[in-house]
Enzyme design. Structure first.
Site, PDB file in Angstrom:
ATOM      1  N   HIS A   1      82.580 140.723 170.943  1.00  0.00           N
ATOM      2  CA  HIS A   1      83.315 139.622 171.580  1.00  0.00           C
ATOM      3  C   HIS A   1      83.391 138.468 170.598  1.00  0.00           C
ATOM      4  CE1 HIS A   1      84.496 136.615 174.584  1.00  0.00           C
ATOM      5  NE2 HIS A   1      84.835 137.644 175.326  1.00  0.00           N
ATOM      6  N   ASP A  51      84.601 144.754 179.568  1.00  0.00           N
ATOM      7  CA  ASP A  51      85.415 145.971 179.674  1.00  0.00           C
ATOM      8  C   ASP A  51      84.619 147.259 179.574  1.00  0.00           C
ATOM      9  OD1 ASP A  51      87.633 143.968 177.917  1.00  0.00           O
ATOM     10  OD2 ASP A  51      88.028 144.765 179.919  1.00  0.00           O
TER      11      ASP A  51
END
Ligand code: SDX
Length: 396
Positions: free
Chosen positions: A273, A331
């Protein structure tokens, strides 16, 4: 805003705006919506309460919640003309291609009655978008499987209504399982906002020209589709399915070696991320939701879930991932739980867009509501050709 947040000077130069909506501490793995930890909102509130919080800055009391729910649930229908717009798509069109078109098409119904600088118009646009996204996602799904559209039912919960529009048919109604409805609602909450991510920044930049909110949200849908962003949940599920096909847990080592080989171009989808250099708090909550849903459906031994947990365990112990502070993000588990609920893989990102619509519109309204805002105009460093003269074509 309660309390004060301190930033190092280097960070301040990268910030694109001030905001009071969502706070992320990437090093600690913390996510707050209007000061409330996501862990508390996901357990103690439902998605529409979270929508109210993101839009108005405070959690609703009972009468405010009832009034907001009533408003949203009485704007769930879309104009009948939208069905004819859908017919222009191939039946096998990707749902995000359909959603980019449908959300943009909504502006044709509201453009001339929406002045983005009018706070009341901004509010009704937010209500309409939150209310109609589930209807549009369900229509996009029904269109691809050739089934009749199921109209919204306003006496159901927001998530229950969505699941009924997705899975009911005119021949038999769909009685949603409460655990699955709660899980769907929590998935919406976990995706609701995430400060200035790529699609939210797209919505802000697009909306800064004064375009109508429906067109700005359509731009956000288009950006979210990318596999590096919202499309990662679909890509992650496909990655797990491929590993499973090639031998499952026994082949994880081989897959991880490929990821570590820079020339392979293979990424561990659902990992890493730009902001979180610690565990994404949403991933933890999504894994818990996975456990609940798989347990409810008697799928505790779902091979993909076991594979995902083993892959996470190995990655979190592997120097390559540890050195780069790569952790599971929102996700990584969301695809497994959506698949268990019965959501088809290509629809995962459309559901992300459905849930993120409230964040996009809250961020857009925050920007437009600031009297100081101007049209966005990023600048560049020009590193191309120095000035030169055009030669006649015979001399080129
Ligand atoms: C979302 O911004 C948001 O808030 C987004 C989001 C939201 O709610 O809106 O949180 C939603 O988009 C989550 C992210 C979903 N994307 C994926 O899961 C796709 C896989 N992840 C990667 O594509 C990547 O991690 C990004 C795009 C998410 C972040 O990429 P960065 O910023 O380039 O990551 P980085 O600079 O911190 O990478 C450091 C290193 C690099 O290697 P080196 O060049 O240093 O050797 O880690 C590597 C990267 O190549 N790396 C990965 C990796 N992610 C980063 N290597 C393998 N697998 C990965 N997933």
């Amino acid at each position: 805003q309660t309390g004060k947040f301190t930033y190092d000077p280097g960070f301040l130069s990268t910030a694109s705006c001030n905001s009071t909506i969502t706070y992320i501490d990437g090093d600690k793995g913390e996510l707050l919506y209007r000061g409330y930890p996501i862990e508390q909102l996901a357990v103690n509130c439902d998605y529409l309460e979270t929508c109210y919080l993101l839009l108005y800055g405070e959690l609703p009391n009972e009468s405010q919640k009832a009034d907001f729910e009533d408003k949203v649930m009485h704007h769930t229908m879309v104009n009948e003309q939208m069905q004819f717009f859908l017919r222009g798509f191939r039946r096998d069109a990707h749902p995000m291609a359909v959603m980019t078109g449908l959300v943009g098409a909504l502006s044709s119904f509201y453009h001339d009655s929406t002045d983005i600088n009018n706070p009341e118009h901004r509010e009704i646009s937010a209500i309409r978008l939150i209310a109609k996204m589930p209807t549009l996602v369900a229509m996009a799904y029904k269109y691809t499987i050739g089934q009749p559209y199921i109209y919204p039912q306003n006496n159901l919960s927001y998530a229950g209504n969505f699941m009924r529009m997705m899975f009911a048919t005119p021949c038999e109604d769909y009685k949603p399982n409460d655990v699955l409805v709660r899980a769907m609602d929590r998935i919406f909450t976990l995706h609701a906002d995430h400060e200035q991510n790529a699609s939210t920044s797209t919505v802000r930049l697009c909306g800064s020209s004064g375009t109508n909110p429906f067109a700005a949200i359509a731009a956000g849908v288009a950006c979210l589709w990318g596999p590096a962003h919202g499309g990662a949940n679909e890509a992650c599920l496909n990655m797990l399915t491929d590993i499973q096909k090639q031998g499952g847990v026994a082949r994880i080592g081989e897959f991880v070696s490929k990821v570590k080989d820079k020339n392979s171009g293979v990424k561990l989808m659902g990992f890493g991320h730009r902001v979180y250099k610690n565990y994404d708090p949403r991933a933890k909550l999504m894994r818990e939701t996975c456990h609940e849903v798989l347990g409810e459906l008697g799928l505790q031994n779902d091979p993909l879930f076991a594979l995902a947990m083993e892959l996470e365990k190995i990655a979190l112990e592997d120097e390559y991932f540890v050195a780069r502070k790569l952790y599971p993000n929102v996700d990584f588990y969301s695809g497994i739980v959506q698949r268990a609920i019965g959501i088809p893989v290509p629809l995962f990102t459309a559901i992300f867009a459905l849930a993120r619509t409230v964040g996009w519109i809250a961020q857009l309204n925050e920007m437009i509501g600031d009297p100081e805002y101007k049209i966005g105009r990023p600048r560049q460093l020009f590193v191309g050709a120095t000035p030169r003269d055009v030669k006649p074509i015979a001399q080129r």
